[in-house]
Design a protein around this motif. Structure first.
Motif, PDB file in Angstrom:
ATOM      1  N   GLY A   1       0.805  -1.212   0.000  1.00  0.00           N
ATOM      2  CA  GLY A   1       0.000   0.000   0.000  1.00  0.00           C
ATOM      3  C   GLY A   1       0.837   1.261   0.000  1.00  0.00           C
ATOM      4  N   PHE A   2       2.068   1.161   0.556  1.00  0.00           N
ATOM      5  CA  PHE A   2       3.008   2.286   0.515  1.00  0.00           C
ATOM      6  C   PHE A   2       4.411   1.750   0.762  1.00  0.00           C
ATOM      7  N   VAL A   3       5.395   2.594   0.427  1.00  0.00           N
ATOM      8  CA  VAL A   3       6.802   2.269   0.646  1.00  0.00           C
ATOM      9  C   VAL A   3       7.417   3.381   1.495  1.00  0.00           C
ATOM     10  N   ALA A   4       8.318   3.001   2.389  1.00  0.00           N
ATOM     11  CA  ALA A   4       9.051   3.968   3.211  1.00  0.00           C
ATOM     12  C   ALA A   4      10.535   3.706   3.061  1.00  0.00           C
ATOM     13  N   VAL A   5      11.342   4.762   3.225  1.00  0.00           N
ATOM     14  CA  VAL A   5      12.787   4.606   3.079  1.00  0.00           C
ATOM     15  C   VAL A   5      13.504   5.597   3.986  1.00  0.00           C
ATOM     16  N   ALA A   6      14.623   5.151   4.547  1.00  0.00           N
ATOM     17  CA  ALA A   6      15.492   6.060   5.301  1.00  0.00           C
ATOM     18  C   ALA A   6      16.178   6.981   4.303  1.00  0.00           C
ATOM     19  N   LYS A   7      15.933   8.283   4.419  1.00  0.00           N
ATOM     20  CA  LYS A   7      16.418   9.238   3.422  1.00  0.00           C
ATOM     21  C   LYS A   7      17.794   9.809   3.754  1.00  0.00           C
ATOM     22  N   GLY A   8      18.365   9.415   4.903  1.00  0.00           N
ATOM     23  CA  GLY A   8      19.597  10.005   5.383  1.00  0.00           C
ATOM     24  C   GLY A   8      19.292  10.932   6.545  1.00  0.00           C
ATOM     25  N   PRO A   9      20.353  11.456   7.153  1.00  0.00           N
ATOM     26  CA  PRO A   9      21.753  11.380   6.731  1.00  0.00           C
ATOM     27  C   PRO A   9      22.330   9.979   6.896  1.00  0.00           C
ATOM     28  N   GLY A  10      23.446   9.761   6.196  1.00  0.00           N
ATOM     29  CA  GLY A  10      24.114   8.471   6.212  1.00  0.00           C
ATOM     30  C   GLY A  10      25.099   8.412   5.072  1.00  0.00           C
ATOM     31  N   GLY A  11      25.527   7.208   4.716  1.00  0.00           N
ATOM     32  CA  GLY A  11      26.444   7.046   3.608  1.00  0.00           C
ATOM     33  C   GLY A  11      25.810   7.485   2.297  1.00  0.00           C
ATOM     34  N   PHE A  12      26.574   8.196   1.467  1.00  0.00           N
ATOM     35  CA  PHE A  12      26.025   8.749   0.224  1.00  0.00           C
ATOM     36  C   PHE A  12      25.502   7.648  -0.689  1.00  0.00           C
ATOM     37  N   THR A  13      26.324   6.636  -0.968  1.00  0.00           N
ATOM     38  CA  THR A  13      25.944   5.601  -1.930  1.00  0.00           C
ATOM     39  C   THR A  13      24.779   4.773  -1.421  1.00  0.00           C
ATOM     40  N   GLY A  14      24.856   4.327  -0.162  1.00  0.00           N
ATOM     41  CA  GLY A  14      23.784   3.508   0.388  1.00  0.00           C
ATOM     42  C   GLY A  14      22.460   4.252   0.432  1.00  0.00           C
ATOM     43  N   THR A  15      22.500   5.507   0.850  1.00  0.00           N
ATOM     44  CA  THR A  15      21.278   6.306   0.898  1.00  0.00           C
ATOM     45  C   THR A  15      20.656   6.426  -0.481  1.00  0.00           C
ATOM     46  N   ARG A  16      21.494   6.701  -1.487  1.00  0.00           N
ATOM     47  CA  ARG A  16      20.984   6.832  -2.858  1.00  0.00           C
ATOM     48  C   ARG A  16      20.355   5.534  -3.338  1.00  0.00           C
ATOM     49  N   ILE A  17      20.983   4.400  -3.031  1.00  0.00           N
ATOM     50  CA  ILE A  17      20.463   3.104  -3.460  1.00  0.00           C
ATOM     51  C   ILE A  17      19.059   2.865  -2.903  1.00  0.00           C
ATOM     52  N   GLY A  18      18.881   3.132  -1.614  1.00  0.00           N
ATOM     53  CA  GLY A  18      17.582   2.913  -0.995  1.00  0.00           C
ATOM     54  C   GLY A  18      16.506   3.831  -1.525  1.00  0.00           C
ATOM     55  N   VAL A  19      16.834   5.111  -1.671  1.00  0.00           N
ATOM     56  CA  VAL A  19      15.838   6.072  -2.165  1.00  0.00           C
ATOM     57  C   VAL A  19      15.443   5.759  -3.601  1.00  0.00           C
ATOM     58  N   VAL A  20      16.406   5.408  -4.427  1.00  0.00           N
ATOM     59  CA  VAL A  20      16.091   5.057  -5.822  1.00  0.00           C
ATOM     60  C   VAL A  20      15.192   3.827  -5.873  1.00  0.00           C
ATOM     61  N   ALA A  21      15.480   2.822  -5.054  1.00  0.00           N
ATOM     62  CA  ALA A  21      14.663   1.610  -5.046  1.00  0.00           C
ATOM     63  C   ALA A  21      13.234   1.919  -4.602  1.00  0.00           C
ATOM     64  N   ALA A  22      13.099   2.737  -3.562  1.00  0.00           N
ATOM     65  CA  ALA A  22      11.767   3.086  -3.065  1.00  0.00           C
ATOM     66  C   ALA A  22      10.986   3.892  -4.098  1.00  0.00           C
ATOM     67  N   ARG A  23      11.649   4.850  -4.724  1.00  0.00           N
ATOM     68  CA  ARG A  23      10.984   5.663  -5.746  1.00  0.00           C
ATOM     69  C   ARG A  23      10.552   4.806  -6.934  1.00  0.00           C
ATOM     70  N   THR A  24      11.394   3.857  -7.313  1.00  0.00           N
ATOM     71  CA  THR A  24      11.062   2.985  -8.440  1.00  0.00           C
ATOM     72  C   THR A  24       9.824   2.146  -8.133  1.00  0.00           C
ATOM     73  N   LEU A  25       9.780   1.570  -6.932  1.00  0.00           N
ATOM     74  CA  LEU A  25       8.598   0.796  -6.553  1.00  0.00           C
ATOM     75  C   LEU A  25       7.352   1.682  -6.520  1.00  0.00           C
ATOM     76  N   GLY A  26       7.492   2.867  -5.943  1.00  0.00           N
ATOM     77  CA  GLY A  26       6.354   3.772  -5.881  1.00  0.00           C
ATOM     78  C   GLY A  26       5.835   4.138  -7.250  1.00  0.00           C
ATOM     79  N   GLN A  27       6.760   4.394  -8.175  1.00  0.00           N
ATOM     80  CA  GLN A  27       6.367   4.756  -9.538  1.00  0.00           C
ATOM     81  C   GLN A  27       5.704   3.594 -10.252  1.00  0.00           C
ATOM     82  N   GLN A  28       6.311   2.408 -10.160  1.00  0.00           N
ATOM     83  CA  GLN A  28       5.780   1.260 -10.885  1.00  0.00           C
ATOM     84  C   GLN A  28       4.454   0.768 -10.316  1.00  0.00           C
ATOM     85  N   LEU A  29       4.313   0.825  -8.999  1.00  0.00           N
ATOM     86  CA  LEU A  29       3.105   0.317  -8.350  1.00  0.00           C
ATOM     87  C   LEU A  29       2.055   1.402  -8.128  1.00  0.00           C
ATOM     88  N   GLU A  30       2.431   2.654  -8.402  1.00  0.00           N
ATOM     89  CA  GLU A  30       1.540   3.799  -8.215  1.00  0.00           C
ATOM     90  C   GLU A  30       1.032   3.868  -6.778  1.00  0.00           C
TER      91      GLU A  30
END
Length: 214
Positions: free
Chosen positions: A67-96
Motif C-alpha cells: 500500500g506504501f513504501v518507506a525509506v530512510a532518506k539520510g543522513p548516512g552514507g552517500f551511496t547507500g542512501t541513494r540506493i535505498g531512495v532510488v529503489a523506493a521511488r522505483t517501486l512507488g512509480q511502478q506500483l503507483e
C-alpha cells in the motif's frame, strides 16, 4: 488532503528500506498483526544483492500487496542512501503507491523515545556532525521536530545544546542503524494515517554534505 486518520487495508502492507549504512534493513507490516523485519550486513555488496534479498523477504506477499513504501532518506552514507531512495521511488512509480522518505535521525529518536526531548547526533564527514532534536508527539504515537536535520561543527552543536531551553536526552547514532527500519515504517504509517499520501517524486534523499571535498 484528508485530516481524518486512515487505516491501511489489512490485505495491504507497508514496506520499509534502510540502506544508509553497509547494512540492509527491511520491514513489512499490515499494521493488523502481521509484521516482520530482517537485517543483513552486505557492505560493498549492498547494491548488487539488495533486490535479491528484497524479493525473498516480501514472500508470501507480492508487489500488489503493498500500500506504501518507506525509506530512510539520510543522513548516512552517500551511496547507500541513494540506493535505498532510488529503489523506493522505483517501486512507488511502478506500483503507483505513496513513498515516504523518513529521516535516519528521526528513526533513531523514535526507537529511543520516552517522555523527554531527544537530541540525536551522528558523525559526518570532515569532522562535522549531523544532528536534530525531537520530542514525542502529544498522542505518544510519533515525533514532533524541534530542530530539523542539520550539519554542525562540533563547536556549534555543543553551543546549540548548551543554550537549549529544556532538558533533553542525548543519543549517539553511529552503529546498527538498520535495526531502526521498524521505526522508519512506523513513522511512515503515521504519515499515511494523517492522510499524507506522498507521490514517489517527493521522496528525496538528505545527504547534508557534498560527497567529496570542494
Amino acid at each position: 488532503m484528508s485530516t481524518e486518520l486512515e487505516h491501511l487495508d489489512p490485505k495491504r502492507y507497508g514496506l520499509a528500506f534502510h540502506t544508509t549504512t553497509p547494512e540492509l534493513g527491511l520491514a513489512i507490516s499490515n499494521f493488523a498483526g502481521d509484521a516482520r523485519f530482517a537485517i543483513w550486513n552486505l557492505e560493498r555488496e549492498l547494491s548488487s544483492l539488495m533486490h535479491q534479498y528484497l524479493i525473498e523477504f516480501i514472500k508470501p506477499q507480492t508487489w500488489v500487496d503493498l500500500g506504501f513504501v518507506a525509506v530512510a532518506k539520510g543522513p548516512g552514507g552517500f551511496t547507500g542512501t541513494r540506493i535505498g531512495v532510488v529503489a523506493a521511488r522505483t517501486l512507488g512509480q511502478q506500483l503507483e503507491i505513496p513513498v515516504f522518505a523518513i529521516s535516519t535521525l528521526a528513526a533513531v529518536a523514535l526507537s529511543q523515545a520516552n517522555k523527554s526531548v531527544i537530541a540525536v547526533q551522528m558523525p559526518a564527514q570532515r569532522g562535522q556532525i549531523f544532528a536534530a532534536i525531537y520530542q514525542p508527539a502529544p498522542d505518544g504515537l510519533g515525533l514532533q521536530v524541534l530542530l530539523p536535520d542539520t550539519v554542525f561543527t562540533p563547536e556549534a552543536w555543543q553551543k546549540k545544546l548548551a543554550t537549549w531551553n529544556s532538558d533533553y536526552q542525548l543519543v549517539e547514532a553511529k552503529s546498527e542503524l538498520a535495526a531502526t527500519v521498524t521505526s522508519i515504517l512506523q513513522l511512515a504509517y503515521l504519515e499515511w494515517q494523517a492522510g499524507k499520501h506522498l507521490h514517489w517524486s517527493e521522496a528525496l534523499p538528505f545527504y547534508g554534505q557534498h560527497p567529496v571535498e570542494v
